[in-house]
Design a protein around this motif. Sequence first.
Motif, PDB file in Angstrom:
ATOM      1  N   VAL A 184       0.864  -1.196   0.000  1.00 12.84           N
ATOM      2  CA  VAL A 184       0.000   0.000   0.000  1.00 12.84           C
ATOM      3  C   VAL A 184       0.896   1.239   0.000  1.00 12.84           C
ATOM      4  N   ILE A 185       0.594   2.165  -0.914  1.00 12.77           N
ATOM      5  CA  ILE A 185       1.313   3.445  -0.985  1.00 12.77           C
ATOM      6  C   ILE A 185       0.346   4.553  -0.595  1.00 12.77           C
ATOM      7  N   ILE A 186       0.706   5.344   0.408  1.00 12.00           N
ATOM      8  CA  ILE A 186      -0.097   6.506   0.785  1.00 12.00           C
ATOM      9  C   ILE A 186       0.704   7.758   0.456  1.00 12.00           C
ATOM     10  N   ILE A 187       0.139   8.591  -0.387  1.00 11.34           N
ATOM     11  CA  ILE A 187       0.774   9.843  -0.807  1.00 11.34           C
ATOM     12  C   ILE A 187      -0.033  11.005  -0.258  1.00 11.34           C
ATOM     13  N   GLU A 188       0.635  11.899   0.458  1.00 11.20           N
ATOM     14  CA  GLU A 188      -0.075  13.036   1.044  1.00 11.20           C
ATOM     15  C   GLU A 188       0.637  14.342   0.714  1.00 11.20           C
ATOM     16  N   ILE A 189      -0.104  15.260   0.130  1.00 11.44           N
ATOM     17  CA  ILE A 189       0.424  16.590  -0.164  1.00 11.44           C
ATOM     18  C   ILE A 189       0.332  17.407   1.114  1.00 11.44           C
ATOM     19  N   GLU A 190       1.503  17.755   1.661  1.00 13.55           N
ATOM     20  CA  GLU A 190       1.510  18.459   2.936  1.00 13.55           C
ATOM     21  C   GLU A 190       1.067  19.915   2.775  1.00 13.55           C
ATOM     22  N   GLN A 191       0.561  20.459   3.873  1.00 14.85           N
ATOM     23  CA  GLN A 191       0.067  21.836   3.900  1.00 14.85           C
ATOM     24  C   GLN A 191      -0.961  22.094   2.799  1.00 14.85           C
ATOM     25  N   PHE A 192      -1.854  21.123   2.627  1.00 20.80           N
ATOM     26  CA  PHE A 192      -2.870  21.247   1.573  1.00 20.80           C
ATOM     27  C   PHE A 192      -3.816  22.415   1.857  1.00 20.80           C
ATOM     28  N   ASP A 193      -4.037  22.702   3.141  1.00 22.52           N
ATOM     29  CA  ASP A 193      -4.904  23.830   3.497  1.00 22.52           C
ATOM     30  C   ASP A 193      -4.347  25.148   2.967  1.00 22.52           C
ATOM     31  N   ARG A 194      -3.014  25.288   3.023  1.00 20.21           N
ATOM     32  CA  ARG A 194      -2.392  26.506   2.497  1.00 20.21           C
ATOM     33  C   ARG A 194      -2.586  26.630   1.001  1.00 20.21           C
ATOM     34  N   ILE A 195      -2.540  25.478   0.310  1.00 17.35           N
ATOM     35  CA  ILE A 195      -2.759  25.493  -1.141  1.00 17.35           C
ATOM     36  C   ILE A 195      -4.165  25.983  -1.441  1.00 17.35           C
ATOM     37  N   ILE A 196      -5.118  25.521  -0.621  1.00 18.43           N
ATOM     38  CA  ILE A 196      -6.520  25.957  -0.805  1.00 18.43           C
ATOM     39  C   ILE A 196      -6.624  27.465  -0.608  1.00 18.43           C
ATOM     40  N   GLU A 197      -5.945  27.977   0.419  1.00 18.97           N
ATOM     41  CA  GLU A 197      -6.010  29.409   0.712  1.00 18.97           C
ATOM     42  C   GLU A 197      -5.399  30.248  -0.406  1.00 18.97           C
ATOM     43  N   LYS A 198      -4.357  29.710  -1.056  1.00 22.02           N
ATOM     44  CA  LYS A 198      -3.671  30.473  -2.099  1.00 22.02           C
ATOM     45  C   LYS A 198      -4.441  30.527  -3.413  1.00 22.02           C
ATOM     46  N   THR A 199      -5.296  29.534  -3.646  1.00 21.98           N
ATOM     47  CA  THR A 199      -6.022  29.498  -4.918  1.00 21.98           C
ATOM     48  C   THR A 199      -7.020  30.648  -4.987  1.00 21.98           C
ATOM     49  N   LYS A 200      -7.101  31.280  -6.143  1.00 23.33           N
ATOM     50  CA  LYS A 200      -7.941  32.469  -6.317  1.00 23.33           C
ATOM     51  C   LYS A 200      -9.431  32.118  -6.371  1.00 23.33           C
ATOM     52  N   THR A 201      -9.751  31.013  -7.003  1.00 21.05           N
ATOM     53  CA  THR A 201     -11.151  30.585  -7.116  1.00 21.05           C
ATOM     54  C   THR A 201     -11.234  29.088  -6.910  1.00 21.05           C
ATOM     55  N   PRO A 202     -12.429  28.572  -6.612  1.00 16.51           N
ATOM     56  CA  PRO A 202     -12.595  27.114  -6.481  1.00 16.51           C
ATOM     57  C   PRO A 202     -12.197  26.368  -7.750  1.00 16.51           C
ATOM     58  N   TYR A 203     -12.333  27.047  -8.909  1.00 13.31           N
ATOM     59  CA  TYR A 203     -11.992  26.386 -10.170  1.00 13.31           C
ATOM     60  C   TYR A 203     -10.489  26.131 -10.271  1.00 13.31           C
ATOM     61  N   HIS A 204      -9.696  27.120  -9.780  1.00 15.61           N
ATOM     62  CA  HIS A 204      -8.248  26.937  -9.794  1.00 15.61           C
ATOM     63  C   HIS A 204      -7.847  25.714  -8.949  1.00 15.61           C
ATOM     64  N   LEU A 205      -8.497  25.569  -7.810  1.00 13.51           N
ATOM     65  CA  LEU A 205      -8.210  24.432  -6.943  1.00 13.51           C
ATOM     66  C   LEU A 205      -8.581  23.121  -7.625  1.00 13.51           C
ATOM     67  N   GLN A 206      -9.753  23.128  -8.299  1.00 11.95           N
ATOM     68  CA  GLN A 206     -10.193  21.903  -8.981  1.00 11.95           C
ATOM     69  C   GLN A 206      -9.258  21.531 -10.123  1.00 11.95           C
ATOM     70  N   TYR A 207      -8.779  22.559 -10.871  1.00 10.42           N
ATOM     71  CA  TYR A 207      -7.818  22.303 -11.946  1.00 10.42           C
ATOM     72  C   TYR A 207      -6.517  21.712 -11.371  1.00 10.42           C
ATOM     73  N   LEU A 208      -6.070  22.270 -10.230  1.00  7.12           N
ATOM     74  CA  LEU A 208      -4.846  21.791  -9.591  1.00  7.12           C
ATOM     75  C   LEU A 208      -5.012  20.351  -9.119  1.00  7.12           C
TER      76      LEU A 208
END
Length: 432
Positions: free
Chosen positions: A209-233
């Motif tokens: 089993v491989i578990i991959i976690e993008i750290e500080q994901f909350d910060r990435i959400i905060e940096k995105t300008k719109t929900p669409y940018h987050l969805q594209y990312l």
Amino acid sequence: MYKIGVVGPTASVDRILSLVEEYGDELQFTPYPYHDSKETAEIIKKYGMQVNAWLFSGQIPYEIAKKELGNDANMAYVPIMEASFYKSFLEMTYEQGKLLKQVSVDVIMPTNELEEALEQLTVSFDRVYTKPFWSDIDSNEILDFHLDLWNSGKTEGVLTCFSSVYQTLKQLGIPAYWTTPTRMQIRQTLNILTEKIRASYFKDTQIGVIIIEIEQFDRIIEKTKTPYHLQYLELRFKEMIIKLCEKLNGSFVEKGNGRYVIFNTRGAIVRELESINNTIHYLSSESDTTIAVGIGYGKTVHFAEVNATLALQQSKEKTKQEIVIIQEDGTIAELTDNQELFEYSSRTEDQEIVEKLKKGNVSAKTYNKIVAIIHRNGWSNFTVKDLADQLRMTERNARRIVTDLCNIDLLQCVGEELSTNRGRPSKIYKIQ
């Protein structure tokens, strides 16, 4: 069916193949004979992708192959034991009609088997000239050794491990005998190889089993300008993970909040560790943050996932992005910068060490990792800075651990390192 490549002189390969019929249901043997042992490296390079494991007729080609491949995970060789020398002495005595009292013998290092064989013989020799050698020796040097003794009248016969030397000496009319393994030794090696392959197969098919976690994901959400940018990312992240999953031929589950899980077999994961590492670095570049990766192996999905979760936690504790693997027996492996696995145990069964570690408030995992680092680097002694660099921690933390281990007599301060800079000299330590 597992494919086994059999490497050695033609006569030795034929002798091995004459005994493999009983293994025909699960193993397929392919001969790769050579004239000179130096050809082993080229055989390994050329046919390595066509076989699952290698069986060598003796230690000489085995050592050459081990040096070429860097490990002996899927290799075995038929050893020359005491019985091999008894057989050679018996053949020599029978053909010559008497026991030759002065002989020359070449033997691969170490020479224990020959020494023990001679000690146990009730007959005595006037002189046995021995030529110990390592696997990389030129066979011409062995030939010259025997010829020089024969031409000077010091020997009456020759025992050699080299097929080419044996053939040359026979052509010159010198009583030469080729020291080869007995049939019993060949059968024992075949049994060992079979068990080794079975163990490798079961290990290869374990759940991974491989578990991959993008750290500080909350910060990435905060940096995105719109929900669409987050969805594209997230779609780009998901695309990279799916491509990796496709390469692994595994099963993919998205857990949300930057966490992804891939289910596969241990063998598939081990073979694609480089691809996993490359994907992680690409994800890190895209997300502009570190990626924690935990890989777990186990007999069931549950145990593999538990180990993967523990490995993920350790990966998140690292100061530098690193893949951590926890195996079913608790062994921890970390993928180093040069793509090598650095392994150490998370536990110890030595009760004396366990009691000392309790007193020093040091975990078995930390102690075993330090021991593994010392052995891997071949250190006879080291400084706190050396250890801190390897553990990827501050010198202050490394010094605290070293002090604790010294207090419980698991490390010892053996001196000081003179420094050209101002300040106190560094203390030098060694493992007890």
